[in-house]
Design a protein around this motif. Structure first.
Motif, mmCIF file in Angstrom:
data_model
loop_
_atom_site.group_PDB
_atom_site.id
_atom_site.type_symbol
_atom_site.label_atom_id
_atom_site.label_comp_id
_atom_site.label_asym_id
_atom_site.label_seq_id
_atom_site.Cartn_x
_atom_site.Cartn_y
_atom_site.Cartn_z
ATOM 1 N N GLN A 28 0.612 -5.921 -13.560
ATOM 2 C CA GLN A 28 1.697 -5.767 -12.618
ATOM 3 C C GLN A 28 1.841 -4.376 -11.770
ATOM 4 O O GLN A 28 2.185 -4.413 -10.607
ATOM 5 N N VAL A 29 1.167 -3.268 -12.362
ATOM 6 C CA VAL A 29 1.161 -2.213 -11.798
ATOM 7 C C VAL A 29 -0.246 -1.907 -10.935
ATOM 8 O O VAL A 29 -0.446 -1.101 -10.047
ATOM 9 N N GLU A 32 -0.189 -1.753 -7.045
ATOM 10 C CA GLU A 32 0.288 -0.601 -6.301
ATOM 11 C C GLU A 32 -0.800 0.669 -6.413
ATOM 12 O O GLU A 32 -1.060 1.320 -5.474
ATOM 13 N N LEU A 33 -1.883 0.347 -7.324
ATOM 14 C CA LEU A 33 -2.881 1.381 -7.251
ATOM 15 C C LEU A 33 -4.173 0.890 -6.729
ATOM 16 O O LEU A 33 -5.229 1.603 -6.619
ATOM 17 N N ARG A 39 -6.188 -5.171 -2.806
ATOM 18 C CA ARG A 39 -4.457 -5.227 -2.755
ATOM 19 C C ARG A 39 -4.226 -6.782 -2.764
ATOM 20 O O ARG A 39 -3.240 -7.338 -3.527
ATOM 21 N N ALA A 43 -2.388 -8.996 -6.238
ATOM 22 C CA ALA A 43 -0.936 -9.576 -5.783
ATOM 23 C C ALA A 43 -1.229 -10.777 -6.292
ATOM 24 O O ALA A 43 -0.556 -11.323 -7.172
#
Length: 342
Positions: A28-29, A32-33, A39, A43
């Motif tokens: 989930q995180v 973002e990192l 990316r 996702a």
């Protein structure tokens, strides 16, 4: 996504898993990192993970460029080695592949430059020098030397020859595409690749390194040898070697020792059999496999450099011989021309 970018994302995933977060929370995180190249993949992985898809399958479905050894190591992690260690080892292997690729690219940079120079030189002579030379000599009304006459007359067929070569290349490409449609024919082509002097040894050693790395990781999990061999087989990347690995697996299922089966079927490149047998006899087979992988990578790099050292002077000599031959023909023609009435 390059191997370096792949390794960076895998290391980040390993660090997140080591922080104590559950795998679902990590995914989930992670978007973002994640590095920019990761990316879209991150996702998609998060979406699939929310649907209950395992991490390895989620990664495979999110991008088509994931190497088979990465997926095999992640599946080993899901079986018990732990995802943090699996991500870390996958990152290490991706970095090693990147280093190997960079070394090969650096080794081939100069030969490729020479090849471009050779093609440019031939094109300049064939399409610029010779046509102008023929125009100058066409009105002299004198007999040219035989070699010069043959060279200049061949210019009339250059365009036809180029078109014929392009058509031949396209035909061969189509035939190879159709030929590869059959698994048995794919295996024959792969076997032919392994038989090419120099190149075949490099391909075999790189495949050996990938295969041994994955089997070692699986055996460290106490995975049965036959199961480890089945999971690691796709990392070979060669239909002939994969067929040999399947045959070696059958031998193991029938009671053969894994080191003897791999050696008898020539799954691993020649020269590493003794290391595998000693490792299996000393109950340190996984360590022996890791050592074989390291040696195979090093050996492949050395063989690549040696092959390049042969190609470089061969290209230089070929260019020099061609240019010298054309220059001699043109000079002979010039010296044979006499003014009218002489």
């Amino acid at each position: 996504m390059t191997s370096g970018e792949l390794a960076g994302g895998l290391r980040l995933l390993a660090q997140l898993c080591r922080s104590g977060m559950p795998t679902g929370r990590v995914l989930q995180v992670f978007p973002e990192l994640a590095p920019p190249a990761w990316r879209p993949v991150a996702a998609r992985m998060r979406q699939l993970a929310e649907q209950g898809v395992p991490v390895s399958d989620a990664l495979a479905a999110s991008t088509p460029n994931v190497p088979t050894f990465v997926l095999a190591l992640l599946r080993a992690g899901e079986r018990g080695i732990g995802l943090p260690l699996a991500f870390e080892r996958a990152a290490q292997e991706a970095e090693r592949v990147q280093q190997q690729r960079e070394a090969i690219q650096q080794s081939l940079a100069y030969p490729i430059l020479l090849l471009v120079a050779a093609v440019s030189c031939v094109a300049l002579i064939v399409f610029v020098v010779l046509p102008r030379f023929r125009e100058v000599l066409s009105g002299l009304g004198q007999d040219l030397p035989l070699v010069a006459a043959l060279l200049l007359s061949s210019m009339d067929h250059v365009n036809v020859s180029i078109a014929a070569l392009l058509f031949l290349a396209a035909t061969i490409g189509c035939l190879l595409y159709v030929y590869r449609a059959s698994p048995e024919r794919q295996r024959q082509l792969a076997k032919g690749l392994l038989a090419i002097p120099g190149l075949g040894g490099i391909v075999h050693r790189l495949a050996t390194a990938r295969y041994c790395t994955v089997i070692a990781a699986l055996l460290e999990l106490k995975t049965p040898a036959a199961t480890a061999m089945a999971i690691a087989s796709p990392t070979l990347g060669n239909p002939e070697l994969e067929w040999r690995a399947a045959a070696a697996r059958e031998d193991v299922l029938n009671g053969a020792r894994i080191s003897h089966a791999l050696a008898a079927r020539v799954v691993v490149a020649p020269g590493y059999e003794a290391l595998l047998r000693v490792g299996e006899a000393s109950s340190a087979f996984a360590s022996a496999l890791h050592h074989v992988a390291d040696v195979a990578y090093t050996d492949a790099s050395a063989r690549t450099r040696a092959l390049v050292r042969i190609i470089e002077p061969a290209l230089v000599v070929a260019i020099a011989v061609f240019v010298a031959a054309v220059a001699m023909v043109l000079l002979q023609t010039v010296y044979s021309v006499r003014p009218a009435g002489v």
